[in-house]
Design a protein around this motif. Structure first.
Motif, PDB file in Angstrom:
ATOM      1  N   TRP A  67       0.833  -1.207   0.000  1.00  0.00           N
ATOM      2  CA  TRP A  67       0.000   0.000   0.000  1.00  0.00           C
ATOM      3  C   TRP A  67       0.868   1.257   0.000  1.00  0.00           C
ATOM      4  CZ3 TRP A  67      -5.039   0.503  -0.893  1.00  0.00           C
ATOM      5  CH2 TRP A  67      -5.622   1.755  -0.641  1.00  0.00           C
ATOM      6  N   MET A  68       1.973   1.238   0.731  1.00  0.00           N
ATOM      7  CA  MET A  68       2.886   2.380   0.767  1.00  0.00           C
ATOM      8  C   MET A  68       3.450   2.661  -0.626  1.00  0.00           C
ATOM      9  SD  MET A  68       6.422   2.765   2.968  1.00  0.00           S
ATOM     10  CE  MET A  68       7.151   1.334   2.146  1.00  0.00           C
ATOM     11  N   PHE A  69       3.859   1.607  -1.331  1.00  0.00           N
ATOM     12  CA  PHE A  69       4.434   1.792  -2.664  1.00  0.00           C
ATOM     13  C   PHE A  69       3.416   2.380  -3.636  1.00  0.00           C
ATOM     14  CE2 PHE A  69       5.102  -0.001  -6.942  1.00  0.00           C
ATOM     15  CZ  PHE A  69       6.304   0.614  -7.252  1.00  0.00           C
ATOM     16  N   PHE A  70       2.205   1.838  -3.635  1.00  0.00           N
ATOM     17  CA  PHE A  70       1.196   2.356  -4.561  1.00  0.00           C
ATOM     18  C   PHE A  70       0.726   3.750  -4.162  1.00  0.00           C
ATOM     19  CE2 PHE A  70       0.835  -2.145  -5.714  1.00  0.00           C
ATOM     20  CZ  PHE A  70       0.814  -2.046  -7.103  1.00  0.00           C
ATOM     21  N   SER A  71       0.718   4.047  -2.861  1.00  0.00           N
ATOM     22  CA  SER A  71       0.368   5.406  -2.429  1.00  0.00           C
ATOM     23  C   SER A  71       1.411   6.414  -2.886  1.00  0.00           C
ATOM     24  CB  SER A  71       0.236   5.453  -0.902  1.00  0.00           C
ATOM     25  OG  SER A  71      -0.819   4.625  -0.458  1.00  0.00           O
ATOM     26  N   ALA A  72       2.664   5.971  -2.987  1.00  0.00           N
ATOM     27  CA  ALA A  72       3.725   6.854  -3.448  1.00  0.00           C
ATOM     28  C   ALA A  72       3.562   7.238  -4.914  1.00  0.00           C
ATOM     29  CB  ALA A  72       5.085   6.184  -3.243  1.00  0.00           C
ATOM     30  N   LEU A  73       2.762   6.495  -5.643  1.00  0.00           N
ATOM     31  CA  LEU A  73       2.565   6.766  -7.073  1.00  0.00           C
ATOM     32  C   LEU A  73       1.298   7.566  -7.351  1.00  0.00           C
ATOM     33  CD1 LEU A  73       3.520   3.248  -8.499  1.00  0.00           C
ATOM     34  CD2 LEU A  73       4.954   5.290  -8.389  1.00  0.00           C
TER      35      LEU A  73
END
Length: 290
Positions: free
Chosen positions: A43-49
């Protein structure tokens, strides 16, 4: 006409069926646990995008209206994040190395050397584990201030390298090694240091790897002590750098998620490189003894 012989799989016995079922259930359970633990990072990775205004959208989704790789570049340049990564990696590497050296020497002394009140001193040493970091930071800061070491790499690394966790862990492994190995080396003329280096340590690669990784992650993720002892950006570590994305006007969540994604990369690399030793060390446990 030629008749074809249909080969059927042999029927499994009840015990074999139970074993297969148990294996599938264990695999499914481990996969579910792995998904639970990795979901925050996914979730952190996709939120960063995502765009900034879609990180906390009322309709949560992995993919935003656009994929913004630029967030990673913005997080890197908005603050000197490269410097923070360098500081964190340097402090964590030197701190882990010093922690391992201290733990090896003290564990060897408490497990192999015979001196008065050895076991009582070891118990007293282990009892320091119950002291929370919040209790230690005030006297440590006063000591560092009097020595003129505030805002220095020395203050970041040295004070928390002398912990009882590594000593306790390695001592238990030392106790599992037959003392006859050491006696044979001493009879052949080896010194205690040579015996420790050439005979004992080669048998402790797994627990040493476990201790090194735990120490590295502990230093790398430390926030309270660097917050107190560091006053300039030049020596700030990664947790302090992440806190800079929160200001008077709110938090830049997309950039914070991008910076957090970058920040976990060194720890992932260390764990991936030492994966076999970590699994072996954890499997051994190190809580045996004679």
């Amino acid at each position: 006409m030629t008749s074809e012989t249909v080969r059927r799989r042999p029927k499994l016995r009840p015990a074999q069926r139970r074993t297969v079922t148990k294996t599938w259930l264990n695999t499914a359970a481990m996969a579910a646990v792995a998904l639970v633990f990795t979901f925050p990072f996914i979730w952190m990775f996709f939120s960063a995008l995502k765009p900034e205004d879609e990180v906390f959208s009322p309709d949560p989704s992995f993919i935003g209206s656009e994929v913004r790789w630029q967030n990673f570049a913005d997080a890197w340049t908005l603050v000197p994040f490269g410097r923070f990564i360098f500081n964190g990696f340097l402090v964590a590497t030197l701190g882990a190395l010093l922690s391992v050296i201290v733990a090896v020497l003290s564990a060897y002394a408490f497990s192999r050397l015979k001196f008065r009140f050895r076991d009582r001193l070891f118990l007293l040493y282990v009892l320091t584990l119950v002291l929370p970091q919040e209790v230690l930071v005030v006297p440590l800061f006063i000591m560092m201030n009097k020595l003129g070491l505030v805002d220095s790499y020395f203050a970041l690394i040295v004070p928390f390298a002398f912990t009882a966790f590594g000593t306790f862990l390695l001592r238990q492994f030392f106790l599992t090694i037959p003392i006859e190995y050491e006696e044979a080396a001493l009879i052949d003329g080896a010194s205690r240091f040579r015996t420790l280096w050439s005979v004992l340590l080669p048998q402790l690669t797994a627990p040493l790897s476990v201790l090194a990784v735990f120490s590295f992650i502990g230093y790398y993720n430390s926030y309270l002590w660097p917050l107190i002892i560091i006053n300039t950006q030049e020596l700030a570590t990664v947790p302090l750098g992440l806190s800079m994305f929160t200001g008077e006007h709110g938090t830049q969540w997309s950039l914070l998620m991008a910076a957090s994604t970058i920040a976990v990369v060194p720890s992932l690399i260390i764990v991936a490189v030492l994966q076999r030793q970590l699994i072996k060390g954890v499997a051994l446990g190190g809580f045996g003894g004679r």
